[in-house]
Scaffold this motif. Structure first.
Motif, PDB file in Angstrom:
ATOM      1  N   GLN A  35       0.834  -1.192   0.000  1.00  0.00           N
ATOM      2  CA  GLN A  35       0.000   0.000   0.000  1.00  0.00           C
ATOM      3  C   GLN A  35       0.873   1.247   0.000  1.00  0.00           C
ATOM      4  OE1 GLN A  35      -2.418  -0.472   3.476  1.00  0.00           O
ATOM      5  NE2 GLN A  35      -0.952   0.449   4.827  1.00  0.00           N
ATOM      6  N   SER A  36       0.281   2.351  -0.444  1.00  0.00           N
ATOM      7  CA  SER A  36       0.993   3.630  -0.407  1.00  0.00           C
ATOM      8  C   SER A  36       0.074   4.664   0.222  1.00  0.00           C
ATOM      9  CB  SER A  36       1.409   4.051  -1.813  1.00  0.00           C
ATOM     10  OG  SER A  36       0.264   4.354  -2.586  1.00  0.00           O
ATOM     11  N   LYS A  37       0.681   5.645   0.851  1.00  0.00           N
ATOM     12  CA  LYS A  37      -0.072   6.707   1.524  1.00  0.00           C
ATOM     13  C   LYS A  37       0.366   8.052   0.978  1.00  0.00           C
ATOM     14  CE  LYS A  37      -0.458   6.411   6.122  1.00  0.00           C
ATOM     15  NZ  LYS A  37      -0.140   6.110   7.529  1.00  0.00           N
ATOM     16  N   VAL A  38      -0.625   8.888   0.659  1.00  0.00           N
ATOM     17  CA  VAL A  38      -0.351  10.238   0.186  1.00  0.00           C
ATOM     18  C   VAL A  38      -1.104  11.198   1.110  1.00  0.00           C
ATOM     19  CG1 VAL A  38      -0.605  11.855  -1.728  1.00  0.00           C
ATOM     20  CG2 VAL A  38      -0.123   9.435  -2.197  1.00  0.00           C
ATOM     21  N   ALA A  39      -0.397  12.170   1.643  1.00  0.00           N
ATOM     22  CA  ALA A  39      -1.031  13.145   2.540  1.00  0.00           C
ATOM     23  C   ALA A  39      -2.093  13.950   1.797  1.00  0.00           C
ATOM     24  CB  ALA A  39       0.025  14.084   3.122  1.00  0.00           C
ATOM     25  N   VAL A  40      -3.190  14.203   2.505  1.00  0.00           N
ATOM     26  CA  VAL A  40      -4.300  14.992   1.952  1.00  0.00           C
ATOM     27  C   VAL A  40      -4.648  16.068   2.975  1.00  0.00           C
ATOM     28  CG1 VAL A  40      -6.717  14.915   1.214  1.00  0.00           C
ATOM     29  CG2 VAL A  40      -5.231  12.967   0.757  1.00  0.00           C
ATOM     30  N   ARG A  41      -4.805  17.298   2.515  1.00  0.00           N
ATOM     31  CA  ARG A  41      -5.237  18.356   3.436  1.00  0.00           C
ATOM     32  C   ARG A  41      -6.679  18.091   3.833  1.00  0.00           C
ATOM     33  NH1 ARG A  41      -3.851  23.830   0.372  1.00  0.00           N
ATOM     34  NH2 ARG A  41      -5.510  22.907  -0.848  1.00  0.00           N
ATOM     35  N   PRO A  42      -7.027  18.301   5.106  1.00  0.00           N
ATOM     36  CA  PRO A  42      -8.400  18.041   5.556  1.00  0.00           C
ATOM     37  C   PRO A  42      -9.455  18.740   4.697  1.00  0.00           C
ATOM     38  CG  PRO A  42      -6.987  18.402   7.438  1.00  0.00           C
ATOM     39  CD  PRO A  42      -6.153  18.688   6.212  1.00  0.00           C
ATOM     40  N   GLU A  43      -9.167  19.945   4.251  1.00  0.00           N
ATOM     41  CA  GLU A  43     -10.140  20.670   3.428  1.00  0.00           C
ATOM     42  C   GLU A  43     -10.290  20.066   2.028  1.00  0.00           C
ATOM     43  OE1 GLU A  43      -6.270  23.153   3.413  1.00  0.00           O
ATOM     44  OE2 GLU A  43      -7.453  22.088   4.914  1.00  0.00           O
ATOM     45  N   ASP A  44      -9.349  19.221   1.615  1.00  0.00           N
ATOM     46  CA  ASP A  44      -9.415  18.586   0.300  1.00  0.00           C
ATOM     47  C   ASP A  44     -10.050  17.194   0.329  1.00  0.00           C
ATOM     48  OD1 ASP A  44      -8.249  20.800  -0.859  1.00  0.00           O
ATOM     49  OD2 ASP A  44      -6.215  20.000  -0.736  1.00  0.00           O
ATOM     50  N   LEU A  45     -10.513  16.749   1.492  1.00  0.00           N
ATOM     51  CA  LEU A  45     -11.185  15.456   1.575  1.00  0.00           C
ATOM     52  C   LEU A  45     -12.502  15.517   0.798  1.00  0.00           C
ATOM     53  CD1 LEU A  45     -10.603  14.703   5.371  1.00  0.00           C
ATOM     54  CD2 LEU A  45      -9.664  13.395   3.437  1.00  0.00           C
ATOM     55  N   PRO A  46     -12.976  14.404   0.253  1.00  0.00           N
ATOM     56  CA  PRO A  46     -14.257  14.401  -0.473  1.00  0.00           C
ATOM     57  C   PRO A  46     -15.404  14.833   0.450  1.00  0.00           C
ATOM     58  CG  PRO A  46     -13.086  12.326  -0.791  1.00  0.00           C
ATOM     59  CD  PRO A  46     -12.344  13.090   0.249  1.00  0.00           C
ATOM     60  N   GLU A  47     -16.420  15.451  -0.132  1.00  0.00           N
ATOM     61  CA  GLU A  47     -17.558  15.946   0.652  1.00  0.00           C
ATOM     62  C   GLU A  47     -18.212  14.868   1.526  1.00  0.00           C
ATOM     63  OE1 GLU A  47     -18.431  19.056   1.301  1.00  0.00           O
ATOM     64  OE2 GLU A  47     -16.745  19.671   0.059  1.00  0.00           O
ATOM     65  N   PRO A  48     -18.415  13.623   1.028  1.00  0.00           N
ATOM     66  CA  PRO A  48     -19.020  12.613   1.901  1.00  0.00           C
ATOM     67  C   PRO A  48     -18.160  12.305   3.145  1.00  0.00           C
ATOM     68  CG  PRO A  48     -19.156  11.916  -0.383  1.00  0.00           C
ATOM     69  CD  PRO A  48     -18.273  13.128  -0.345  1.00  0.00           C
ATOM     70  N   VAL A  49     -16.850  12.345   2.997  1.00  0.00           N
ATOM     71  CA  VAL A  49     -15.951  12.114   4.134  1.00  0.00           C
ATOM     72  C   VAL A  49     -16.070  13.280   5.115  1.00  0.00           C
ATOM     73  CG1 VAL A  49     -13.525  11.861   4.851  1.00  0.00           C
ATOM     74  CG2 VAL A  49     -14.365  10.660   2.800  1.00  0.00           C
ATOM     75  N   LYS A  50     -16.070  14.495   4.580  1.00  0.00           N
ATOM     76  CA  LYS A  50     -16.228  15.678   5.445  1.00  0.00           C
ATOM     77  C   LYS A  50     -17.572  15.645   6.153  1.00  0.00           C
ATOM     78  CE  LYS A  50     -14.265  18.778   2.246  1.00  0.00           C
ATOM     79  NZ  LYS A  50     -14.106  20.156   1.770  1.00  0.00           N
ATOM     80  N   SER A  51     -18.591  15.191   5.479  1.00  0.00           N
ATOM     81  CA  SER A  51     -19.915  15.103   6.073  1.00  0.00           C
ATOM     82  C   SER A  51     -19.930  14.125   7.253  1.00  0.00           C
ATOM     83  CB  SER A  51     -20.921  14.672   5.006  1.00  0.00           C
ATOM     84  OG  SER A  51     -22.204  14.541   5.566  1.00  0.00           O
ATOM     85  N   THR A  52     -19.299  12.980   7.087  1.00  0.00           N
ATOM     86  CA  THR A  52     -19.199  12.007   8.183  1.00  0.00           C
ATOM     87  C   THR A  52     -18.450  12.613   9.359  1.00  0.00           C
ATOM     88  OG1 THR A  52     -19.277  10.116   6.690  1.00  0.00           O
ATOM     89  CG2 THR A  52     -18.275   9.747   8.856  1.00  0.00           C
ATOM     90  N   LEU A  53     -17.371  13.307   9.072  1.00  0.00           N
ATOM     91  CA  LEU A  53     -16.561  13.907  10.138  1.00  0.00           C
ATOM     92  C   LEU A  53     -17.330  15.003  10.867  1.00  0.00           C
ATOM     93  CD1 LEU A  53     -13.136  14.064   8.278  1.00  0.00           C
ATOM     94  CD2 LEU A  53     -13.750  12.524  10.156  1.00  0.00           C
ATOM     95  N   SER A  54     -18.074  15.804  10.135  1.00  0.00           N
ATOM     96  CA  SER A  54     -18.804  16.902  10.776  1.00  0.00           C
ATOM     97  C   SER A  54     -20.063  16.413  11.489  1.00  0.00           C
ATOM     98  CB  SER A  54     -19.169  17.983   9.752  1.00  0.00           C
ATOM     99  OG  SER A  54     -20.075  17.469   8.798  1.00  0.00           O
ATOM    100  N   GLY A  55     -20.513  15.203  11.166  1.00  0.00           N
ATOM    101  CA  GLY A  55     -21.689  14.637  11.833  1.00  0.00           C
ATOM    102  C   GLY A  55     -21.299  13.856  13.078  1.00  0.00           C
ATOM    103  N   SER A  56     -20.929  12.622  12.894  1.00  0.00           N
ATOM    104  CA  SER A  56     -20.615  11.720  14.006  1.00  0.00           C
ATOM    105  C   SER A  56     -19.377  12.130  14.799  1.00  0.00           C
ATOM    106  CB  SER A  56     -20.408  10.303  13.475  1.00  0.00           C
ATOM    107  OG  SER A  56     -21.530   9.864  12.764  1.00  0.00           O
ATOM    108  N   TYR A  57     -18.489  12.871  14.195  1.00  0.00           N
ATOM    109  CA  TYR A  57     -17.225  13.228  14.843  1.00  0.00           C
ATOM    110  C   TYR A  57     -17.056  14.746  14.951  1.00  0.00           C
ATOM    111  CZ  TYR A  57     -16.478   8.339  13.869  1.00  0.00           C
ATOM    112  OH  TYR A  57     -16.618   6.973  13.825  1.00  0.00           O
ATOM    113  N   ALA A  58     -18.161  15.467  15.124  1.00  0.00           N
ATOM    114  CA  ALA A  58     -18.133  16.930  15.152  1.00  0.00           C
ATOM    115  C   ALA A  58     -17.269  17.474  16.287  1.00  0.00           C
ATOM    116  CB  ALA A  58     -19.552  17.474  15.258  1.00  0.00           C
TER     117      ALA A  58
END
Length: 100
Positions: A35-58
């Motif tokens: 596997q490989s890992k590439v850093a992603v800025r939090p603001e560049d995460l896909p909208e569904p991922v951001k939605s999960t984070l702002s909901g269950s993990y607000a």
């Protein structure tokens, strides 16, 4: 010349550590290639991922995020989060669903 059991044991003892070391090294290389890992800025995460984070993990703050690509080319987001002194890592697919 006759080889005694003691001589055979000494020869095997001298050879065995080298064999184990080479097996361990090749195993480590295989794990790294899976596997490989590439850093992603939090603001560049896909909208569904951001939605999960702002909901269950607000209450949690994203400290880092990575796009992980497995050897079968499947991908997921590894998101490290923190709340007060507590930290956790979430693995989410592109739809924001938790995966193992």
């Amino acid at each position: 010349m006759r080889i005694t059991p003691i001589a055979i044991a000494l020869i095997l003892a001298a050879v065995t550590p080298d064999v184990d070391a080479s097996v361990q090294s090749s195993t480590n290389m295989t794990v790294n290639a899976e596997q490989s890992k590439v850093a992603v800025r939090p603001e560049d995460l896909p909208e569904p991922v951001k939605s999960t984070l702002s909901g269950s993990y607000a209450e949690w703050k994203v400290t880092s995020a990575y796009l992980v690509t497995r050897d079968d080319n499947s991908q997921y987001y590894e998101v490290n989060i923190k709340r007060a002194e507590e930290t956790s890592t979430l693995n989410l697919d592109k739809y924001g669903k938790k995966i193992d």
